[in-house]
Scaffold this active site. Structure first.
Site, PDB file in Angstrom:
ATOM      1  N   CYS A  98       0.826  -1.209   0.000  1.00 31.71           N
ATOM      2  CA  CYS A  98       0.000   0.000   0.000  1.00 31.71           C
ATOM      3  C   CYS A  98       0.866   1.267   0.000  1.00 31.71           C
ATOM      4  O   CYS A  98       1.436   1.619  -1.025  1.00 31.71           O
ATOM      5  CB  CYS A  98      -1.000  -0.033   1.155  1.00 31.71           C
ATOM      6  SG  CYS A  98      -2.370   1.141   0.962  1.00 31.71           S
ATOM      7  N   HIS A 185      -3.704  -5.290   0.778  1.00 33.98           N
ATOM      8  CA  HIS A 185      -3.203  -5.612   2.121  1.00 33.98           C
ATOM      9  C   HIS A 185      -3.340  -7.103   2.410  1.00 33.98           C
ATOM     10  O   HIS A 185      -4.383  -7.546   2.914  1.00 33.98           O
ATOM     11  CB  HIS A 185      -4.000  -4.838   3.177  1.00 33.98           C
ATOM     12  CG  HIS A 185      -3.648  -3.403   3.290  1.00 33.98           C
ATOM     13  ND1 HIS A 185      -2.625  -2.933   4.091  1.00 33.98           N
ATOM     14  CD2 HIS A 185      -4.192  -2.314   2.695  1.00 33.98           C
ATOM     15  CE1 HIS A 185      -2.555  -1.621   4.001  1.00 33.98           C
ATOM     16  NE2 HIS A 185      -3.497  -1.210   3.157  1.00 33.98           N
ATOM     17  N   GLU A 187      -2.076  -8.639   4.795  1.00 33.88           N
ATOM     18  CA  GLU A 187      -2.090  -8.809   6.255  1.00 33.88           C
ATOM     19  C   GLU A 187      -3.444  -8.515   6.886  1.00 33.88           C
ATOM     20  O   GLU A 187      -3.702  -8.884   8.034  1.00 33.88           O
ATOM     21  CB  GLU A 187      -1.012  -7.928   6.905  1.00 33.88           C
ATOM     22  CG  GLU A 187      -1.367  -6.469   7.110  1.00 33.88           C
ATOM     23  CD  GLU A 187      -1.271  -5.599   5.864  1.00 33.88           C
ATOM     24  OE1 GLU A 187      -1.301  -4.369   6.018  1.00 33.88           O
ATOM     25  OE2 GLU A 187      -1.188  -6.140   4.741  1.00 33.88           O
TER      26      GLU A 187
END
Length: 242
Positions: A98, A185, A187
């Site tokens: 990002c 993302h 994660e």
């Protein structure tokens, strides 16, 4: 043998999210624990001015997401730019997510800016455009959780486009065997994305909020991207590269 990864945190979570989700570093450690290549991690929050000791070396440096703009003038961003340039010149591998994806594009001659298409939230689908040998298991399409209003709009000249969509034409890229970046993302988990959407509902607008919440009914492939990232780091290393 285990990979050693330095996580450069470029944000501090919102106060109402810290108790449950702790930090971006914690999210990445949890994510990478579930992919097949062993790795250990050290986390440094660069917003607070924390960096590894000069003599410390890692197999890769991971730049996280952030509320900040990658093209912003903040002193900590300028310090990070210089640090990443130094790591690149030393031949180190760098991963960007990002904000990190955008900052590294800027650093190597690309462009990032506020996106004309507005906020991207929820789960997004991309077409895989190029698949190097380390992108195993292979995918023709990729889904990731996203939360961004900025995008890379021009690749560095020596970069290879890996994934794209109509909404986000430059969603992932690599630069040789040294730099690997994703706009999405890997994660994030659904509950964290839902909490972010609820916090930002008024800011992003009702149409984006409704679409984002609806998209969370589907699964994403963050764990596959985590494996790609570790295979990219391990690529060329004896005993680690499958």
């Amino acid at each position: 043998m285990s990979l050693r990864i330095c996580i450069l945190e470029t944000d501090i979570l919102r106060p109402e999210l810290i108790e449950q989700y702790q930090s971006y570093g914690h999210m990445f450690e949890r994510l990478f624990a579930r992919q097949p290549i062993a790795a250990s991690f050290e986390v440094f929050n660069v917003v607070e001015g924390n960096y590894p000791p000069d003599e410390q070396r890692y197999d890769a440096y991971l730049v996280t997401g952030s509320k900040a703009d990658s093209f912003g003038p903040e002193p900590w961003i300028q310090t990070l730019r210089l640090y990443l340039l130094e790591r690149y010149r030393h031949g180190d591998k760098i991963l960007g997510i990002c904000f990190g994806h955008q900052l590294l594009a800027l650093l190597f001659g690309g462009h990032a800016e506020r996106a004309e298409r507005g906020w991207g939230v929820g789960i997004h689908r991309y077409e895989v455009k190029h698949q190097p040998t380390w992108m195993m298991p292979p995918l023709e399409e990729l889904t990731l959780l996203i939360s961004h209003q900025d995008q890379v709009t021009k690749l560095p000249e020596n970069a290879t486009l890996l994934a794209s969509s109509e909404f986000c034409p430059i969603a992932a890229y690599c630069i040789g065997d040294q730099v690997l970046c994703f706009q999405g993302h890997p994660e994030f988990i659904h509950d964290y994305s839902k909490a972010l959407l609820e916090i930002r509902q008024q800011h992003i607008g009702e149409p984006a909020y409704t679409q984002g919440m609806s998209s969370l009914e589907h699964e994403h492939q963050g764990h596959t991207v985590a494996e790609w990232m570790m295979r990219f780091v391990a690529h060329g290393r004896t005993g680690l590269d499958d």
